[in-house]
Enzyme design. Structure first.
Site, PDB file in Angstrom:
ATOM      1  N   GLY A  73      44.759  86.673 -30.652  1.00  0.00           N
ATOM      2  CA  GLY A  73      43.855  87.820 -30.628  1.00  0.00           C
ATOM      3  C   GLY A  73      42.531  87.660 -31.338  1.00  0.00           C
ATOM      4  O   GLY A  73      41.635  88.493 -31.157  1.00  0.00           O
ATOM      5  N   CYS A  99      33.045  89.216  -0.602  1.00  0.00           N
ATOM      6  CA  CYS A  99      32.740  90.492   0.030  1.00  0.00           C
ATOM      7  C   CYS A  99      33.370  91.654  -0.723  1.00  0.00           C
ATOM      8  O   CYS A  99      34.315  92.283  -0.254  1.00  0.00           O
ATOM      9  CB  CYS A  99      33.189  90.458   1.479  1.00  0.00           C
ATOM     10  SG  CYS A  99      32.362  89.126   2.353  1.00  0.00           S
TER      11      CYS A  99
HETATM   12  C1  LIG Z   1      47.602  86.603 -24.390  1.00  0.00           C
HETATM   13  C2  LIG Z   1      48.479  86.446 -25.564  1.00  0.00           C
HETATM   14  C3  LIG Z   1      48.071  85.692 -26.668  1.00  0.00           C
HETATM   15  C4  LIG Z   1      46.701  85.074 -26.773  1.00  0.00           C
HETATM   16  O1  LIG Z   1      45.719  86.037 -26.940  1.00  0.00           O
HETATM   17  P1  LIG Z   1      44.218  85.598 -27.333  1.00  0.00           P
HETATM   18  O2  LIG Z   1      43.504  86.877 -27.469  1.00  0.00           O
HETATM   19  O3  LIG Z   1      43.708  84.775 -26.203  1.00  0.00           O
HETATM   20  O4  LIG Z   1      44.298  84.846 -28.598  1.00  0.00           O
HETATM   21  C5  LIG Z   1      48.966  85.508 -27.692  1.00  0.00           C
HETATM   22  N1  LIG Z   1      50.201  86.064 -27.666  1.00  0.00           N
HETATM   23  C6  LIG Z   1      50.627  86.810 -26.621  1.00  0.00           C
HETATM   24  C7  LIG Z   1      51.983  87.380 -26.647  1.00  0.00           C
HETATM   25  C8  LIG Z   1      49.792  87.028 -25.542  1.00  0.00           C
HETATM   26  O5  LIG Z   1      50.202  87.786 -24.519  1.00  0.00           O
END
Ligand SMILES: *Cc1c(COP(=O)(O)O)cnc(C)c1O
Length: 417
Positions: free
Chosen positions: A239, A342
């Protein structure tokens, strides 16, 4: 920081001119910088160097085997969300003991494949999933390691489509109900409780939501100790955001310092699942200007790359920087950069001041390394584009451009036609 910089008027990936790559591989093309990938992984890894930890790269951000291999070589594991991602990660040589498996909808065959492969743990996202995994593990005569993905109900203050840790989200188990699920798991013959997990959203530009989530998780960890459940792992998900435009996300070192401060007394092995932070700014999409249309109401730059190649602008209205591969344009104009698809949603840039591109100009769409190629599709029967990795003064194709024949692969005319 990344390695897509100008030398004179010409854009380079590390020490290779983008123009040279396009001359050989064609357009559009995704280009990744190996030095940037490595640098981002090391920054995250070093931020937690003082404690036991594993960086489990989130495969869905960019699942090319070469990208996976690069992180595996640096000691990384992976976070997967499907059997297909497990297949890729194993093909790239991941140590199964560094694989964590997240996702709300795991099928029996995927659960079985993961248990047989010897992954570290499943992040459990529902009560029924816990039962299912216990059952499948029982059938195989094995024990499955698990962590419960807790939904801590904190607002990561990011785009609603990439917010995952609010009560109303489909992800994880509500924090108030987590203890009872651990109690159930404790009694299951084929489940080994290993950890606790949360992933609250993507593209976070502040540390505070992570810290808020950890504070809530800590209370739970103490509660579990009271029940005789001693966890080994604390998985804090991914995240951490990146700079697309004017965002100022914390550096991995600052993110690390805050998390270490908050988690140190727990003494748990930390797991992280970064995706975007490792790959986002390590990749660009390069397309070519086919036509320009100058109108009274709007100007359009029409390129050979579309929403099927890079879906993020259409999906989330997200921002990608635009750079000319050769700086030889006359001035600037306000325009939309659009693809050949499109659909009115097929834009890469909307109402932005950009160089006054002309026919034939190559255009780099920046920060396209995460959720770029992996979200691409064949919509409008467009072959998916090539992917290239650069390292120093070398580059290699890491995924061939699809052919027309690839487009109809697996399709069959029924006998009644
Ligand atoms: C998508 C996801 C991540 C990675 O998220 P980022 O924002 O790209 O770091 C990590 N853990 C889970 C469970 C995810 O679904």
């Amino acid at each position: 920081m990344h390695h897509f910089q100008y030398k004179g008027d010409e854009l380079y990936a590390e020490d290779v001119a983008i123009k040279e790559i396009v001359a050989k591989v064609g357009s559009p093309v995704y280009i990744y910088s190996q030095a940037t990938l490595a640098r981002h992984f090391k920054a995250m890894d070093e931020a937690f160097a003082s404690v036991p930890h594993t960086i489990c790269y989130s495969v869905k951000a960019n699942s090319n085997l070469a990208v996976l291999k690069n992180f595996i070589n640096l000691g990384g594991g992976v976070d997967i969300v499907s059997g297909g991602e497990l297949y890729r990660a194993l093909a790239a040589g991941v140590d199964p003991k560094k694989v964590v498996y997240s996702g709300v909808g795991k099928r029996d065959d995927e659960i079985e494949y993961a248990i047989e492969s010897g992954i570290l743990l499943f992040n459990i996202e529902s009560e029924q999933e816990l039962d299912r995994i216990n059952e499948v593990a029982g059938r195989l005569g094995k024990k499955a390691g698990i962590a419960i993905r807790v939904n801590p109900d904190v607002d990561p203050e990011t785009h609603p489509y990439i917010t995952t840790g609010l009560k109303k989200a489909k992800f994880g188990i509500n924090i108030e109900r987590a203890l009872e699920q651990y109690a159930r798991a404790q009694k299951m013959a084929n489940i080994e409780i290993l950890g606790i997990d949360c992933h609250i959203g993507s593209q976070l530009t502040k540390v505070s939501p992570f810290v808020d989530a950890i504070k809530k998780l800590k209370r739970l960890v103490e509660g579990l100790r009271g029940m005789g459940i001693n966890l080994k792992y604390l998985d804090l998900g991914g995240g951490l955001g990146i700079q697309y435009n004017d965002e100022e996300p914390p550096l991995p070192s600052a993110y690390g310092a805050s998390i270490l401060e908050e988690t140190k007394e727990l003494g748990l092995h930390l797991l992280f699942e970064p995706g975007r932070n490792l790959v986002g700014n390590a990749g660009i999409l390069v397309g070519k200007c086919l036509f320009t249309k100058k109108g009274e109401e709007k100007n359009f730059v029409i390129v050979d790359a579309g929403m099927n190649d890079l879906a993020r602008p259409a999906l989330y209205g997200s921002f990608h920087g635009v750079k000319p591969v050769m700086k030889d344009q006359d001035g600037v104009l306000v325009a939309d950069v659009v693809g050949p698809i499109c659909e009115s949603g097929d834009f890469l840039v909307k109402d932005r001041e950009i160089p006054n591109f002309k026919q034939g100009d190559l255009i780099a769409f920046m920060s396209a390394g995460a959720y770029g190629f992996t979200m691409s599709s064949n919509y409008n029967s467009r072959p998916r584009v090539a992917e290239v990795m650069v390292s120093g003064d070398k580059f290699e194709v890491i995924r061939e451009r699809e052919t027309m024949a690839d487009l109809v692969k697996g399709e069959k005319l029924p006998s009644f036609l």
